[in-house]
Design an enzyme around this catalytic site. Structure first.
Site, PDB file in Angstrom:
ATOM      1  N   GLN A   1      -7.517   0.590  -1.583  1.00 24.13           N
ATOM      2  CA  GLN A   1      -8.959   0.484  -1.822  1.00 24.13           C
ATOM      3  C   GLN A   1      -9.608  -0.689  -1.101  1.00 24.13           C
ATOM      4  OE1 GLN A   1     -10.533   2.837  -3.059  1.00 24.13           O
ATOM      5  NE2 GLN A   1      -9.188   3.908  -4.468  1.00 24.13           N
TER       6      GLN A   1
ATOM      7  N   CYS B   1      -5.729   7.442 -12.730  1.00 25.63           N
ATOM      8  CA  CYS B   1      -4.337   7.120 -12.396  1.00 25.63           C
ATOM      9  C   CYS B   1      -4.012   5.666 -12.689  1.00 25.63           C
ATOM     10  CB  CYS B   1      -4.012   7.431 -10.947  1.00 25.63           C
ATOM     11  SG  CYS B   1      -4.118   9.151 -10.564  1.00 25.63           S
TER      12      CYS B   1
ATOM     13  N   HIS C   1      -2.633   0.993  -9.973  1.00 26.49           N
ATOM     14  CA  HIS C   1      -2.661   2.451  -9.878  1.00 26.49           C
ATOM     15  C   HIS C   1      -1.236   2.947 -10.184  1.00 26.49           C
ATOM     16  CE1 HIS C   1      -2.797   6.368  -7.823  1.00 26.49           C
ATOM     17  NE2 HIS C   1      -4.106   6.276  -7.844  1.00 26.49           N
TER      18      HIS C   1
ATOM     19  N   ASP D   1      -0.872  -3.357  -2.258  1.00 27.34           N
ATOM     20  CA  ASP D   1      -1.443  -2.013  -2.267  1.00 27.34           C
ATOM     21  C   ASP D   1      -2.893  -2.137  -1.781  1.00 27.34           C
ATOM     22  OD1 ASP D   1      -2.711   0.330  -2.828  1.00 27.34           O
ATOM     23  OD2 ASP D   1      -2.118   0.434  -4.934  1.00 27.34           O
TER      24      ASP D   1
ATOM     25  N   LYS E   1      -8.636   7.652   2.602  1.00 27.77           N
ATOM     26  CA  LYS E   1      -9.631   6.814   1.923  1.00 27.77           C
ATOM     27  C   LYS E   1     -10.439   5.988   2.923  1.00 27.77           C
ATOM     28  CE  LYS E   1      -6.840   6.275  -2.263  1.00 27.77           C
ATOM     29  NZ  LYS E   1      -7.458   7.151  -3.266  1.00 27.77           N
TER      30      LYS E   1
HETATM   31  C1  LIG Z   1      -5.320   1.311  -5.649  1.00 26.03           C
HETATM   32  C2  LIG Z   1      -4.683   2.604  -5.249  1.00 26.03           C
HETATM   33  N1  LIG Z   1      -3.385   2.635  -4.948  1.00 26.03           N
HETATM   34  C3  LIG Z   1      -2.771   3.761  -4.584  1.00 26.03           C
HETATM   35  C4  LIG Z   1      -3.435   4.956  -4.494  1.00 26.03           C
HETATM   36  C5  LIG Z   1      -2.687   6.189  -4.117  1.00 26.03           C
HETATM   37  O1  LIG Z   1      -3.128   6.711  -2.926  1.00 26.03           O
HETATM   38  P1  LIG Z   1      -2.582   8.109  -2.434  1.00 26.03           P
HETATM   39  O2  LIG Z   1      -2.970   9.108  -3.477  1.00 26.03           O
HETATM   40  O3  LIG Z   1      -3.257   8.342  -1.141  1.00 26.03           O
HETATM   41  O4  LIG Z   1      -1.107   7.989  -2.320  1.00 26.03           O
HETATM   42  C6  LIG Z   1      -4.782   4.987  -4.804  1.00 26.03           C
HETATM   43  C7  LIG Z   1      -5.525   6.266  -4.744  1.00 26.03           C
HETATM   44  O5  LIG Z   1      -6.223   6.689  -5.597  1.00 26.03           O
HETATM   45  C8  LIG Z   1      -5.422   3.791  -5.192  1.00 26.03           C
HETATM   46  O6  LIG Z   1      -6.716   3.776  -5.517  1.00 26.03           O
END
Ligand SMILES: Cc1ncc(COP(=O)(O)O)c(C=O)c1O
Lengths: 125, 411
Positions: B203, B366, B122, B200, B226
């Site tokens: 998800q 993203c 991401h 990270d 999430k």
């Molecule tokens: C794999 C992953 N990492 C990071 C994020 C970023 O999360 P946040 O927007 O809550 O900072 C997301 C959110 O879409 C994600 O799916």
């Protein structure tokens, strides 16, 4: 329920868009993105004697963005450069025959925005 | 027993309509819905004990302070961390990663060093490292996708590790492919190569049991929104030994112990990293979200999600001209599936779904480097499940897919 947005005209423009391709000796060119859905369109314009002599586009996009690109590149041919500056969403609505609504506004106007940028750069060159 | 009716009953938004149809919410990878319990907890805080934390010498402030700490305690237990000293609340996953890149990363990365990420990150686990590499004139290396483009290539991981990265930062579950990485093995490999490792978990934590001691990573990041909790609160887990030496990112109120005119002493962990008034309602709501997940049980959630995914893969398997990305084996993926219908732009798919009352995502998610690899349109449609979704909702989605194909005259 209405699928006006996907009227016959739009689907057919999307499947067989006019003016798809590059113009080799274009004197105005601009690439515009729609970050929301990844539409990515580059317009090529050839200006001659202050008239739009030719206009084409390349890129990927949703049905609405491709249909509007097809329709607007058709429309601007042989128009004066300063007429283009005045075009807005209303012209796109008229060409599409429908109101794309707020969610699809950026798709609908993507090509027009690119055209305006291209011409602005051309004029200030 | 998985009481789906009772669960659905807890989510007021599921009774609402979108475009005249009962809402079918299938964009859970973007953010999940909130149960009444979470909503009520936030209302209760503002109605009955709203006050600032760590300061007031009076009853309601004591209560707010206690609830804030309790939230961290519950979360520490949820992931099997040693104590709340290792739990820092941030705004979201993105801020948690930035915090590490800007403090720990800033300190240990030097010119010519290597930072290792993957092609499927991401943006929030990509850009902070790209920027750090630029600032330090360090190298940013990528673990490649495997041949099927369904996950990461293990050989490539091993190869990149030989460059001896100082930091490895990698996703646990992909927000595009759904693919689950074996982060325990990757952490082990990273440590063997003297790299620290950030996971990270944005998800994965909503539906996979996280045992931080077992994984043995140095950093783990995720977002409350999430996993049924409110937005505006994210979590950074970091090993205490690392946090102790890590400088704070922001300074100001609350993060100090004593202040003189020309010097100050940092507060204890984890407060040294939380400057200024925090997201109190967020922490309180988040705690109730964890309670809610615990009440059902993460293992049960995982099993339910796998059932939904299995059903979705079976149903789409019978449809012509649709491609669903990610692993075929449901044990290797979470409840996220990106898909493409031949010659139809994902934005058009999402629009037609919307008209059926179905919320899905379309775009680059993203993750532009990954999505560009997967699709010539540089965009995909994505469906993602959570605890309250049902097979009937998947049936409605299949109908919507067929509707899309009809409108575009695709076989
Ligand atoms: C794999 C992953 N990492 C990071 C994020 C970023 O999360 P946040 O927007 O809550 O900072 C997301 C959110 O879409 C994600 O799916």
């Amino acid at each position: 329920m209405s699928y006006d947005l996907y009227a016959e005209k739009i689907i057919s423009c999307y499947e067989h868009p006019h003016n798809k391709g590059q113009i080799k000796d274009a004197n105005a060119k601009f690439r515009e993105h729609n970050m929301v859905c990844g539409d990515d369109i580059t317009v090529y314009i050839k200006v001659k004697n202050n008239l739009i002599n030719d206009a084409k586009f390349t890129g990927n996009g949703c049905a609405i963005s491709i249909a509007s690109a097809s329709l607007i590149t058709d429309y601007i041919k042989n128009k004066k450069v300063d007429e283009i500056e005045k075009l807005d969403l209303n012209k796109i609505k008229e060409l599409l025959g429908i109101d794309p609504g707020p969610a699809r506004m950026k798709c609908a106007t993507l090509a027009l925005i690119a055209i305006k940028h291209a011409l602005k750069n051309y004029l200030t060159k | 027993m998985y009481d789906i009716d009772k669960i659905r009953d807890d989510f007021p938004i599921l009774k609402t309509k979108m475009n005249g149809k009962r809402l079918i919410y299938l964009d859970n990878a973007a953010t999940t819905q909130k149960p009444q319990q979470v909503i009520s907890a936030i209302v209760d805080y503002y109605s009955n004990y709203n006050s600032n934390i760590h300061r007031g010498l009076y009853k309601i402030s004591e209560k707010a302070t206690q609830k804030y700490s309790e939230s961290k305690e519950i979360f520490a237990k949820f992931i099997n961390a040693n104590s709340i000293e290792e739990i820092i609340y941030t705004k979201n996953t993105t801020e948690a990663i930035n915090l590490i890149a800007l403090t720990y990363g800033e300190k240990i990365i030097k010119e010519h060093d290597h930072i290792l990420i993957s092609e499927a990150e991401h943006h929030s686990n990509l850009i902070p490292w790209m920027q750090l590499a630029k600032r330090k004139k360090a190298h940013l290396d990528y673990i490649k996708l495997n041949e099927q483009k369904s996950g990461l290539d293990i050989e490539s991981l091993k190869e990149q590790m030989e460059k001896k990265p100082k930091i490895t930062a990698i996703f646990h579950a992909s927000n595009v492919l759904g693919t689950i990485n074996n982060i325990k093995d990757i952490s082990k490999l990273a440590h063997k190569n003297n790299s620290s490792i950030l996971i990270d978990g944005a998800q994965s934590i909503p539906n996979i049991k996280i045992d931080i001691k077992d994984i043995d990573c140095d950093f783990f990041v995720c977002s409350s929104h999430k996993m049924l909790g409110p937005a505006g609160i994210g979590i950074l887990f970091a090993k205490k030994s690392i946090l102790a030496d890590m400088p704070p990112l922001f300074s100001g109120g609350d993060m100090i112990k004593v202040v003189n005119k020309y010097s100050c002493a940092w507060n204890d962990l984890p407060w040294k990293f939380e400057s200024g008034t925090q997201n109190i309602e967020g922490a309180i709501g988040f705690r109730i979200a964890i309670d809610y997940i615990n009440k059902i049980g993460v293992e049960k959630i995982r099993k339910y999600e796998k059932d939904l995914m299995k059903y979705f893969l079976e149903q789409t398997n019978n449809i012509k001209n649709i491609e669903v990305f990610g692993p075929k084996n449901i044990d290797e993926r979470v409840g996220i599936a990106s898909f493409e219908i031949k010659n139809i732009h994902p934005h058009d798919i999402a629009y037609i779904f919307d008209k059926q009352g179905i919320a899905i995502r379309a775009g680059h998610h993203c993750a532009m480097p990954l999505v560009s690899e997967l699709s010539k349109e540089k965009a995909l449609a994505r469906i993602s499940f959570y605890i309250y979704n049902t097979k009937q909702e998947i049936d409605e989605s299949i109908k919507a897919i067929n509707k899309v194909k009809n409108i575009f005259k695709i076989e």
